[in-house]
Motif scaffolding. Structure first.
Motif, PDB file in Angstrom:
ATOM      1  N   ALA A 109      43.986  45.557  41.536  1.00 50.88           N
ATOM      2  CA  ALA A 109      44.398  46.772  41.315  1.00 50.88           C
ATOM      3  C   ALA A 109      44.071  47.119  39.648  1.00 50.88           C
ATOM      4  CB  ALA A 109      45.957  46.698  41.246  1.00 50.88           C
ATOM      5  N   HIS A 110      42.923  47.870  39.583  1.00 50.76           N
ATOM      6  CA  HIS A 110      42.447  48.062  38.521  1.00 50.76           C
ATOM      7  C   HIS A 110      43.267  48.833  37.337  1.00 50.76           C
ATOM      8  CE1 HIS A 110      38.507  49.281  36.160  1.00 50.76           C
ATOM      9  NE2 HIS A 110      39.607  49.813  35.491  1.00 50.76           N
ATOM     10  N   GLY A 111      43.331  48.297  36.130  1.00 48.53           N
ATOM     11  CA  GLY A 111      44.186  48.699  35.329  1.00 48.53           C
ATOM     12  C   GLY A 111      45.579  48.295  35.233  1.00 48.53           C
ATOM     13  N   MET A 112      46.251  47.505  36.003  1.00 49.59           N
ATOM     14  CA  MET A 112      47.575  47.067  35.925  1.00 49.59           C
ATOM     15  C   MET A 112      47.578  45.845  34.890  1.00 49.59           C
ATOM     16  SD  MET A 112      49.271  48.737  38.352  1.00 49.59           S
ATOM     17  CE  MET A 112      48.449  49.840  37.717  1.00 49.59           C
ATOM     18  N   TYR A 113      48.681  46.177  34.088  1.00 49.14           N
ATOM     19  CA  TYR A 113      49.049  44.991  33.263  1.00 49.14           C
ATOM     20  C   TYR A 113      49.334  43.558  33.894  1.00 49.14           C
ATOM     21  CZ  TYR A 113      49.840  48.846  30.032  1.00 49.14           C
ATOM     22  OH  TYR A 113      49.733  49.884  29.366  1.00 49.14           O
ATOM     23  N   GLN A 114      49.852  43.537  35.111  1.00 48.39           N
ATOM     24  CA  GLN A 114      50.361  42.537  35.558  1.00 48.39           C
ATOM     25  C   GLN A 114      50.946  41.397  34.642  1.00 48.39           C
ATOM     26  OE1 GLN A 114      50.383  42.186  38.635  1.00 48.39           O
ATOM     27  NE2 GLN A 114      48.582  43.289  39.778  1.00 48.39           N
ATOM     28  N   ASN A 115      51.773  41.952  33.732  1.00 47.52           N
ATOM     29  CA  ASN A 115      52.538  41.095  32.744  1.00 47.52           C
ATOM     30  C   ASN A 115      53.483  40.117  33.625  1.00 47.52           C
ATOM     31  OD1 ASN A 115      53.909  39.908  30.586  1.00 47.52           O
ATOM     32  ND2 ASN A 115      53.549  41.613  29.286  1.00 47.52           N
ATOM     33  N   GLY A 116      53.299  38.908  33.387  1.00 52.82           N
ATOM     34  CA  GLY A 116      54.185  37.723  34.236  1.00 52.82           C
ATOM     35  C   GLY A 116      53.539  37.636  35.633  1.00 52.82           C
ATOM     36  N   THR A 117      52.550  38.251  35.963  1.00 46.57           N
ATOM     37  CA  THR A 117      52.214  38.006  37.392  1.00 46.57           C
ATOM     38  C   THR A 117      50.781  38.155  37.374  1.00 46.57           C
ATOM     39  OG1 THR A 117      52.344  40.341  37.899  1.00 46.57           O
ATOM     40  CG2 THR A 117      54.129  38.916  38.683  1.00 46.57           C
ATOM     41  N   SER A 118      50.144  37.396  36.246  1.00 46.68           N
ATOM     42  CA  SER A 118      48.445  37.520  36.076  1.00 46.68           C
ATOM     43  C   SER A 118      47.768  36.883  37.669  1.00 46.68           C
ATOM     44  CB  SER A 118      47.923  36.832  34.962  1.00 46.68           C
ATOM     45  OG  SER A 118      48.350  35.471  35.034  1.00 46.68           O
ATOM     46  N   PHE A 119      48.565  36.061  38.110  1.00 43.54           N
ATOM     47  CA  PHE A 119      47.805  35.598  39.518  1.00 43.54           C
ATOM     48  C   PHE A 119      47.706  36.842  40.481  1.00 43.54           C
ATOM     49  CE2 PHE A 119      52.376  34.304  38.769  1.00 43.54           C
ATOM     50  CZ  PHE A 119      52.982  35.383  39.663  1.00 43.54           C
ATOM     51  N   TYR A 120      48.199  37.764  40.462  1.00 43.46           N
ATOM     52  CA  TYR A 120      48.144  38.761  41.390  1.00 43.46           C
ATOM     53  C   TYR A 120      46.922  39.830  41.113  1.00 43.46           C
ATOM     54  CZ  TYR A 120      52.395  38.151  43.432  1.00 43.46           C
ATOM     55  OH  TYR A 120      53.382  37.590  44.105  1.00 43.46           O
ATOM     56  N   ASP A 121      46.209  39.307  39.671  1.00 44.51           N
ATOM     57  CA  ASP A 121      45.222  40.503  39.184  1.00 44.51           C
ATOM     58  C   ASP A 121      43.730  40.538  40.116  1.00 44.51           C
ATOM     59  OD1 ASP A 121      43.911  41.999  36.958  1.00 44.51           O
ATOM     60  OD2 ASP A 121      42.524  40.178  36.858  1.00 44.51           O
ATOM     61  N   GLY A 122      43.771  39.523  40.757  1.00 39.21           N
ATOM     62  CA  GLY A 122      42.681  39.635  41.873  1.00 39.21           C
ATOM     63  C   GLY A 122      41.100  39.556  41.453  1.00 39.21           C
ATOM     64  N   ALA A 123      41.037  38.924  40.244  1.00 35.34           N
ATOM     65  CA  ALA A 123      39.485  38.742  39.843  1.00 35.34           C
ATOM     66  C   ALA A 123      39.038  37.323  40.327  1.00 35.34           C
ATOM     67  CB  ALA A 123      39.522  38.749  38.392  1.00 35.34           C
ATOM     68  N   TYR A 124      38.245  37.417  41.482  1.00 30.20           N
ATOM     69  CA  TYR A 124      37.724  36.223  42.008  1.00 30.20           C
ATOM     70  C   TYR A 124      37.099  35.275  41.050  1.00 30.20           C
ATOM     71  CZ  TYR A 124      35.343  33.034  45.260  1.00 30.20           C
ATOM     72  OH  TYR A 124      34.834  31.964  45.843  1.00 30.20           O
ATOM     73  N   GLY A 125      37.557  33.983  41.154  1.00 27.03           N
ATOM     74  CA  GLY A 125      37.034  32.887  40.555  1.00 27.03           C
ATOM     75  C   GLY A 125      37.513  32.968  39.079  1.00 27.03           C
ATOM     76  N   ILE A 126      38.465  33.803  38.516  1.00 30.98           N
ATOM     77  CA  ILE A 126      39.159  33.817  37.368  1.00 30.98           C
ATOM     78  C   ILE A 126      40.471  33.510  37.291  1.00 30.98           C
ATOM     79  CG2 ILE A 126      39.311  35.213  35.217  1.00 30.98           C
ATOM     80  CD1 ILE A 126      36.356  34.748  36.137  1.00 30.98           C
ATOM     81  N   ASN A 127      41.315  34.338  38.338  1.00 30.84           N
ATOM     82  CA  ASN A 127      42.574  34.174  38.170  1.00 30.84           C
ATOM     83  C   ASN A 127      43.034  34.170  39.737  1.00 30.84           C
ATOM     84  OD1 ASN A 127      42.704  37.024  38.767  1.00 30.84           O
ATOM     85  ND2 ASN A 127      43.169  37.283  36.523  1.00 30.84           N
ATOM     86  N   THR A 128      42.211  34.147  40.678  1.00 32.76           N
ATOM     87  CA  THR A 128      42.373  34.110  42.002  1.00 32.76           C
ATOM     88  C   THR A 128      41.267  33.387  42.568  1.00 32.76           C
ATOM     89  OG1 THR A 128      43.089  35.042  44.138  1.00 32.76           O
ATOM     90  CG2 THR A 128      41.537  36.158  42.642  1.00 32.76           C
ATOM     91  N   CYS A 129      41.364  32.726  43.791  1.00 30.81           N
ATOM     92  CA  CYS A 129      40.305  32.018  44.782  1.00 30.81           C
ATOM     93  C   CYS A 129      40.200  33.101  45.970  1.00 30.81           C
ATOM     94  CB  CYS A 129      40.653  30.877  45.184  1.00 30.81           C
ATOM     95  SG  CYS A 129      41.079  29.778  43.803  1.00 30.81           S
ATOM     96  N   GLY A 130      40.854  34.115  46.069  1.00 29.22           N
ATOM     97  CA  GLY A 130      40.658  34.953  47.001  1.00 29.22           C
ATOM     98  C   GLY A 130      41.619  34.466  48.331  1.00 29.22           C
TER      99      GLY A 130
END
Length: 622
Positions: A109-130
């Protein structure tokens, strides 16, 4: 170990990879407060309802939006285009994604802060494995801001193949407004909102395009050129206006490569939001907007009165910036347009022969409504942008001549699984210095020097940043309070650094997470033009990921503890096996990647073969 967002699998039978991400945790309805973007006092209607969306992600056959070629695309629930998502500030977006693709999928979700939920940011290989194929994942995104955003795939070119849609977060409805919406709507005086999606469109699937782009037969790094450009998912789109009404147009550039110049014949535009940041409405309108991929604007447009119309319709233009393309084909329509249709419109009036030459909005030429003053930097990071031919035969994008790679343990899990001292050591995240651990509550200055001949839109996940300086065709200016508005510098989440130019941005480390900073041109991201800022590892540990998030990593072949190589012994976190698996590819000699140099090499090889042929021919005659 993989080069940046390397394909999880090669292209087989023209089938590639796609995206998604998610997590589970029970959420109740949330009572909302209006985001502090105006000085108005508003009593929100309570409780604000969460927005629940279900997507079954998969291939959809026979889609032909430009009328030129039918192909399969990545859609949801058996259809494409993907419906836009609208939600309210202070609530949650509860998004459940079933991955019916044959490959791993990740969602951002482009532009979301995800403060406290960075694991939902969805950047593969960075904060998620997909999300593994066949699995379902739910994420509960706290909506901590308002504005215009978008949701797209973040691995294996899913967005190139169609997985992208708009995402708008509104103020909660208030019970003391004139128009039945929010106070912001009353303040601006608009009647309706309209979304304008700008897209480029490829007839060939991403997996085929990326195999060539990152291949040895493309030593100059020529990016794939789209066959078409779309406005609202088509080439003959119609936008309905009514006489005398005022509209808020939310304009989103969802392209893989293209940069657009958007304007409307016969209508002025007043910018009121940039990349989700509400800004002061200027006294003078802008004639056109340049949007690089991932950038967004919201503009006020006042429709004609009936007495002004003369039964006219008008064109909304989204001209392509041809400087982004290397030798575009003659078949490319570089001037896509949609029709602004009035109730009794019979003909198109005031058609522009070329782009307007008026007040064009610059990247940092606006003032946010909420004041955030310039603060001197606590830490400064210099990032030099180059594209070079490396010893693997591939033209890679680099920061500081380093190609970003992913490892057995993604940065997010290294940060939350290691002791504080090791979590703040860059070597914990890999031996190549492409991950920057940062303490909390610091002002970070990033100096971007673009040594490449092309424009690059750089996006930072997890926050808006201040644009301190932006220089065309030169080195960065002195890094003091030299921005256009030091008392309240422009803020956004994606900035275009011009060809041979530079930019200085500041962001504040008050949002724990592993945040990707990268060029948003899809081809450049996959070529390795990225770094990661790991903000406040201790703060990250305070919000552990959902169990399903960890399970997905293990299913997809990642580890979830230790340094980048999975080493968990504290005094060995900065060491890596002595194996070529951890070696960086090295650049070839400076200057060798120019077209002239490549041409000289090809000519030399051809001359050698010609000479050899002459020798063989002469010997046969003797």
């Amino acid at each position: 170990m993989y080069t940046m967002f390397e394909r999880m699998k090669s292209c087989v039978f023209a089938s590639c990879v796609l995206l998604l991400l998610g997590v589970n945790s029970p959420i109740a309805q949330v009572s909302a407060q209006v985001v502090d973007n105006t000085n108005s006092s508003v009593t929100a209607v309570e409780p604000v309802q969460n927005t629940t969306v279900y997507w079954d992600l998969g291939w959809v056959e026979d889609i032909n939006p430009d009328g030129l070629y039918s192909r399969r695309v990545v859609g949801v629930n058996g259809s494409w285009p993907i419906p836009g998502v609208t939600a309210y500030y202070g609530a949650y977006l509860i998004l459940t994604v079933k991955n019916s693709l044959p490959t791993i999928a990740s969602v951002h979700a482009h532009g979301m802060y995800q403060n406290g939920t960075s694991f939902y940011d969805g950047a593969y290989g960075i904060n998620t494995c997909g999300i593994p194929p066949g699995e379902t994942f739910t994420f509960h995104m706290p909506l901590q801001q308002t504005g215009t955003y978008w949701i797209h795939g973040h691995n294996n070119g899913l967005s190139v193949d169609g997985f992208r849609t708009s995402f708008v977060i509104l103020d909660p409805p208030a019970n003391n407004t004139l128009k039945g919406g929010s106070q912001w709507q009353d303040d601006l005086g608009y009647d309706e909102e309209i979304i304008i999606n700008l897209e480029d469109w490829y007839h060939t699937e991403h997996c085929t395009l990326i195999d060539f782009f990152l291949g040895i037969y493309n030593p100059t790094g020529k990016e794939p050129i789209p066959e078409s450009a779309l406005i609202n998912h088509g080439v003959d789109s119609v936008i309905q206006f009514e006489y005398g009404k005022t509209y808020l147009l939310r304009v989103i550039a969802m392209s893989a490569l293209a940069r657009f110049n958007m304007y409307i014949d016969g209508h002025d535009m007043y910018v009121v939001e940039v990349d989700g940041v509400r800004v002061q409405m200027p006294e003078e309108p802008v004639s056109s907007l340049f949007l690089s991929t991932a950038q967004r604007y919201a503009v006020i447009v006042r429709a004609k009165n009936e007495s002004e119309s003369s039964a006219c319709n008008y064109y909304l233009h989204a001209d392509l910036d041809l400087d982004m393309f290397d030798n575009p084909p003659d078949t490319l329509d570089a001037f896509p347009r949609a029709t602004v249709q009035y109730p009794d419109g019979q003909q198109v009036c005031e058609e522009s022969a070329e782009s307007p030459v008026g007040n064009v909005l610059m990247e940092d030429d606006f003032t946010p409504l909420v004041v955030q003053e310039f603060r001197p930097a606590d830490i400064s990071i210099a990032l030099d942008v180059t594209f070079e031919l490396f010893d693997d035969g591939v033209n890679h994008g680099t920061f500081n001549q380093t190609v970003y790679k992913t490892y057995e343990v993604i940065p997010y899990y290294s940060a939350i699984s290691t002791p504080d001292e090791q979590a703040m050591d860059s070597l914990t995240y890999g031996p190549h210095g492409t991950v920057y651990p940062l303490d909390r509550m610091q002002t970070v200055e990033v100096i971007i020097t673009n040594n490449d001949a092309g424009n690059h839109p750089f996006h930072l996940h997890g926050q808006h940043f201040q644009v301190i300086t932006l220089v065309e065709g030169g080195t960065p200016e002195p890094f003091t309070a030299t921005s256009k508005n030091p008392a309240n510098p422009a803020r956004r989440d994606t900035v275009t650094v011009p060809s041979e130019g530079s930019a200085v941005i500041h962001f504040y480390t008050d949002n724990p997470g592993a945040w990707l900073f990268h060029c948003h041109i899809e081809w450049h991201l996959e070529a390795g033009l990225a770094v990661v800022f790991v903000v406040d590892p201790t703060g990250m540990q305070a919000s552990p990921p959902p169990e399903q998030h960890t399970k997905n990593c293990l299913t997809n072949g990642f580890q979830t503890e230790g340094n980048a190589a999975g080493v968990t012994t504290a005094n060995e976190m900065s060491t890596y096996p002595d194996t070529s698996e951890y070696d960086l590819v090295e650049p070839w000699p400076v200057g060798f990647t120019t077209p002239e140099s490549i041409g000289a090499l090809v000519g030399c090889i051809a001359s050698c073969f010609l000479g050899l042929g002459v020798v063989i021919f002469v010997n046969l005659k003797l």
